[in-house]
Structures are given as C-alpha cells and as structure tokens.
Design a protein around this motif. Structure first.
Motif, PDB file in Angstrom:
ATOM      1  N   SER A  29      31.848  45.761  38.760  1.00 44.96           N
ATOM      2  CA  SER A  29      31.994  44.452  38.122  1.00 44.96           C
ATOM      3  C   SER A  29      31.186  44.364  36.835  1.00 44.96           C
ATOM      4  CB  SER A  29      31.568  43.340  39.080  1.00 44.96           C
ATOM      5  OG  SER A  29      32.428  43.316  40.198  1.00 44.96           O
ATOM      6  N   ALA A  30      29.949  44.821  36.873  1.00 47.20           N
ATOM      7  CA  ALA A  30      29.125  44.800  35.666  1.00 47.20           C
ATOM      8  C   ALA A  30      29.736  45.691  34.583  1.00 47.20           C
ATOM      9  CB  ALA A  30      27.708  45.247  35.995  1.00 47.20           C
ATOM     10  N   SER A  31      30.259  46.833  34.984  1.00 47.94           N
ATOM     11  CA  SER A  31      30.888  47.741  34.020  1.00 47.94           C
ATOM     12  C   SER A  31      32.150  47.122  33.424  1.00 47.94           C
ATOM     13  CB  SER A  31      31.229  49.072  34.689  1.00 47.94           C
ATOM     14  OG  SER A  31      30.050  49.713  35.113  1.00 47.94           O
TER      15      SER A  31
ATOM     16  N   ASN B  20      31.251  44.595  30.955  1.00 51.39           N
ATOM     17  CA  ASN B  20      30.657  45.245  29.788  1.00 51.39           C
ATOM     18  C   ASN B  20      31.683  46.103  29.049  1.00 51.39           C
ATOM     19  OD1 ASN B  20      28.315  45.784  28.164  1.00 51.39           O
ATOM     20  ND2 ASN B  20      28.256  47.833  29.056  1.00 51.39           N
ATOM     21  N   PHE B  21      32.935  46.025  29.463  1.00 55.31           N
ATOM     22  CA  PHE B  21      34.057  46.751  28.858  1.00 55.31           C
ATOM     23  C   PHE B  21      33.951  48.262  29.015  1.00 55.31           C
ATOM     24  CE2 PHE B  21      33.639  42.727  26.560  1.00 55.31           C
ATOM     25  CZ  PHE B  21      34.867  42.172  26.879  1.00 55.31           C
ATOM     26  N   ASP B  22      33.248  48.717  30.042  1.00 59.58           N
ATOM     27  CA  ASP B  22      33.235  50.136  30.410  1.00 59.58           C
ATOM     28  C   ASP B  22      34.365  50.341  31.419  1.00 59.58           C
ATOM     29  OD1 ASP B  22      31.012  50.693  28.837  1.00 59.58           O
ATOM     30  OD2 ASP B  22      29.611  50.214  30.446  1.00 59.58           O
ATOM     31  N   LYS B  23      35.575  50.353  30.912  1.00 65.90           N
ATOM     32  CA  LYS B  23      36.756  50.293  31.773  1.00 65.90           C
ATOM     33  C   LYS B  23      36.937  51.516  32.661  1.00 65.90           C
ATOM     34  CE  LYS B  23      38.991  47.126  28.664  1.00 65.90           C
ATOM     35  NZ  LYS B  23      40.102  46.839  27.796  1.00 65.90           N
ATOM     36  N   ASP B  24      36.634  52.694  32.136  1.00 70.60           N
ATOM     37  CA  ASP B  24      36.812  53.904  32.946  1.00 70.60           C
ATOM     38  C   ASP B  24      35.855  53.916  34.137  1.00 70.60           C
ATOM     39  OD1 ASP B  24      38.845  54.923  31.325  1.00 70.60           O
ATOM     40  OD2 ASP B  24      37.418  55.898  29.985  1.00 70.60           O
ATOM     41  N   ILE B  25      34.615  53.542  33.891  1.00 70.67           N
ATOM     42  CA  ILE B  25      33.626  53.493  34.977  1.00 70.67           C
ATOM     43  C   ILE B  25      34.026  52.429  35.988  1.00 70.67           C
ATOM     44  CG2 ILE B  25      31.229  52.893  35.533  1.00 70.67           C
ATOM     45  CD1 ILE B  25      30.473  54.155  32.809  1.00 70.67           C
ATOM     46  N   ALA B  26      34.390  51.247  35.487  1.00 69.48           N
ATOM     47  CA  ALA B  26      34.775  50.152  36.376  1.00 69.48           C
ATOM     48  C   ALA B  26      35.964  50.554  37.242  1.00 69.48           C
ATOM     49  CB  ALA B  26      35.113  48.909  35.557  1.00 69.48           C
ATOM     50  N   LEU B  27      36.973  51.147  36.624  1.00 74.27           N
ATOM     51  CA  LEU B  27      38.159  51.560  37.378  1.00 74.27           C
ATOM     52  C   LEU B  27      37.795  52.582  38.446  1.00 74.27           C
ATOM     53  CD1 LEU B  27      41.214  51.466  37.799  1.00 74.27           C
ATOM     54  CD2 LEU B  27      41.431  53.194  36.000  1.00 74.27           C
ATOM     55  N   HIS B  28      36.976  53.553  38.104  1.00 69.42           N
ATOM     56  CA  HIS B  28      36.574  54.587  39.060  1.00 69.42           C
ATOM     57  C   HIS B  28      35.900  53.970  40.292  1.00 69.42           C
ATOM     58  CE1 HIS B  28      34.966  58.352  40.611  1.00 69.42           C
ATOM     59  NE2 HIS B  28      33.784  57.763  40.677  1.00 69.42           N
ATOM     60  N   PHE B  29      34.964  53.055  40.067  1.00 72.70           N
ATOM     61  CA  PHE B  29      34.219  52.508  41.200  1.00 72.70           C
ATOM     62  C   PHE B  29      35.001  51.444  41.964  1.00 72.70           C
ATOM     63  CE2 PHE B  29      30.844  54.773  39.087  1.00 72.70           C
ATOM     64  CZ  PHE B  29      30.228  55.365  40.173  1.00 72.70           C
ATOM     65  N   TYR B  30      35.857  50.681  41.292  1.00 76.57           N
ATOM     66  CA  TYR B  30      36.735  49.762  42.029  1.00 76.57           C
ATOM     67  C   TYR B  30      37.681  50.556  42.938  1.00 76.57           C
ATOM     68  CZ  TYR B  30      35.627  45.360  39.585  1.00 76.57           C
ATOM     69  OH  TYR B  30      35.018  44.224  39.108  1.00 76.57           O
TER      70      TYR B  30
ATOM     71  N   GLY C  89      44.308  46.410  38.931  1.00 70.57           N
ATOM     72  CA  GLY C  89      45.525  46.136  38.168  1.00 70.57           C
ATOM     73  C   GLY C  89      45.212  45.766  36.735  1.00 70.57           C
ATOM     74  N   GLU C  90      44.210  44.933  36.556  1.00 78.72           N
ATOM     75  CA  GLU C  90      43.798  44.495  35.216  1.00 78.72           C
ATOM     76  C   GLU C  90      43.337  45.683  34.365  1.00 78.72           C
ATOM     77  OE1 GLU C  90      43.258  41.323  32.608  1.00 78.72           O
ATOM     78  OE2 GLU C  90      44.084  41.102  34.608  1.00 78.72           O
ATOM     79  N   LEU C  91      42.547  46.557  34.955  1.00 73.60           N
ATOM     80  CA  LEU C  91      42.037  47.716  34.222  1.00 73.60           C
ATOM     81  C   LEU C  91      43.147  48.713  33.913  1.00 73.60           C
ATOM     82  CD1 LEU C  91      38.725  48.030  36.210  1.00 73.60           C
ATOM     83  CD2 LEU C  91      38.908  47.495  33.769  1.00 73.60           C
ATOM     84  N   LEU C  92      44.057  48.925  34.859  1.00 69.81           N
ATOM     85  CA  LEU C  92      45.180  49.829  34.609  1.00 69.81           C
ATOM     86  C   LEU C  92      46.083  49.274  33.512  1.00 69.81           C
ATOM     87  CD1 LEU C  92      46.051  50.842  38.273  1.00 69.81           C
ATOM     88  CD2 LEU C  92      45.138  52.346  36.494  1.00 69.81           C
ATOM     89  N   LYS C  93      46.289  47.976  33.517  1.00 69.01           N
ATOM     90  CA  LYS C  93      47.119  47.339  32.482  1.00 69.01           C
ATOM     91  C   LYS C  93      46.495  47.541  31.106  1.00 69.01           C
ATOM     92  CE  LYS C  93      47.470  42.985  31.182  1.00 69.01           C
ATOM     93  NZ  LYS C  93      47.542  41.565  31.200  1.00 69.01           N
ATOM     94  N   SER C  94      45.173  47.441  31.022  1.00 71.02           N
ATOM     95  CA  SER C  94      44.504  47.622  29.735  1.00 71.02           C
ATOM     96  C   SER C  94      44.614  49.062  29.235  1.00 71.02           C
ATOM     97  CB  SER C  94      43.035  47.210  29.831  1.00 71.02           C
ATOM     98  OG  SER C  94      42.289  48.171  30.530  1.00 71.02           O
ATOM     99  N   LYS C  95      44.940  49.988  30.133  1.00 73.05           N
ATOM    100  CA  LYS C  95      45.121  51.388  29.771  1.00 73.05           C
ATOM    101  C   LYS C  95      46.606  51.741  29.619  1.00 73.05           C
ATOM    102  CE  LYS C  95      41.911  54.143  31.936  1.00 73.05           C
ATOM    103  NZ  LYS C  95      41.230  54.565  30.763  1.00 73.05           N
TER     104      LYS C  95
END
Length: 173
Positions: free
Chosen positions: A68-70, A73-83, A103-109
């Motif tokens: 969540s913090a990642s 902080n717009f660290d999308k790759d880290i956030a996606l990995h840990f989610y 879903g939100e992070l995948l959409k941004s990619k």
C-alpha cells in the motif's frame, strides 16, 4: 577452560536476547511506518515497511502495508509484486481490496486483460457487500472493467492524432 565457559555464556545470552531485540525493533518500525502513512509520507512509510519485511516476511499485514505504501508512492512494480504475494496466500479473505489494487496497477501498466480479470473478481465478490466502502469500490471496479474493454478495443483500432501548435496568444502574459 574459564574462557570457554565465558564464551559459551556470551553466545547463549546473545542467542536468547536476539528475538527480544528484533521484536522491540519491529514494534518501533511498525509504529514509525503507521505514523508516516497517517502523515501521508508514503516514501518514508515504504522505506520503513521494507525494513519490517526484512525482519518478518511471513506476516501478510506487513506485506500488505508495504504494498500500500509503495502504491501510494507510485512504486507500481513493488506494489504489484507484494499485492500479488498477499493475494496468492490470502485470496482476498482478510485483505478484500487486494484484487482491486492489483487490477488498478495492471491497468496502469496497460495489461488490460489481466486487469479486467481482477476488477471483475472484486466487483462480483463485493457487489452486494454490507460494507459501504467495499460496495462503492465494487461499483468502481465494474466501471474499470468496462474501461479495460474500451482500452482493448482502442488498442486494436488506434485513431490517428495530429498535434497542432497553438497561437502565441495562448498562455501569454
């Protein structure tokens, strides 16, 4: 002989005290991370939670906090990995928002097919939730599913775009 006993006692004390020191440090770090999140200092929170998971990477709450913090902080790759790690173990039981954020992070990619799958899972599961916040996010997830469909269509049929410079009167003093 006496030296050997002293060394043995020292090693024994070090082994007994180590878990206590880690737990004290962990509690302190968690408090600092929570404070940073409350202050909306997501960069610091992500750094602190990364130190937390170095101490205990099996606790899903710590992994979720770091994700969540990642994300914030717009660290999308880290956030996606840990989610994804949290979702793989928890399957949205204790952390129901996880598929939405994936879903939100995948959409941004621009990974719309995968994103749609997670948004749809979230929407179906929480559409009739008694929790107002989950229900509202389910409505948003449904809209995001439709947005993913539209994005896939637009990617198959791109529209030509012409960029035109505006007159010098625009944005002038």
């Amino acid at each position: 002989m006496l030296r050997d006993r002293i060394k043995g006692i020292t090693v024994l004390l070090a082994l007994l005290c180590t878990p206590f020191l880690y737990s004290q440090n962990l509690k302190k770090l968690l408090k600092q991370g929570d404070e940073a999140m409350a202050d909306k200092n997501y960069f610091s929170a992500a750094q602190i939670y990364s130190r937390v998971i170095l101490i205990d990477s099996t606790n899903l709450q710590y992994l979720y906090n770091y994700a969540s913090a990642s994300r914030l902080n717009f660290d999308k790759d880290i956030a996606l990995h840990f989610y994804e790690k949290v979702y793989k173990v928890d399957n949205a039981k204790n952390f129901p928002e996880t598929p939405f954020w994936i879903g939100e992070l995948l959409k941004s990619k621009a990974r719309y097919k995968e994103s749609k799958k997670y948004f749809n899972k979230y929407a179906v599961k929480n559409r009739k939730s008694k929790n107002a916040a989950l229900k509202k996010m389910a409505e948003k997830a449904q809209l995001e599913t439709e947005a993913c469909d539209l994005s896939l269509i637009m990617m198959k049929n791109p529209q030509p775009v012409t960029i035109e410079h505006l007159d010098t009167n625009v944005n002038s003093k």
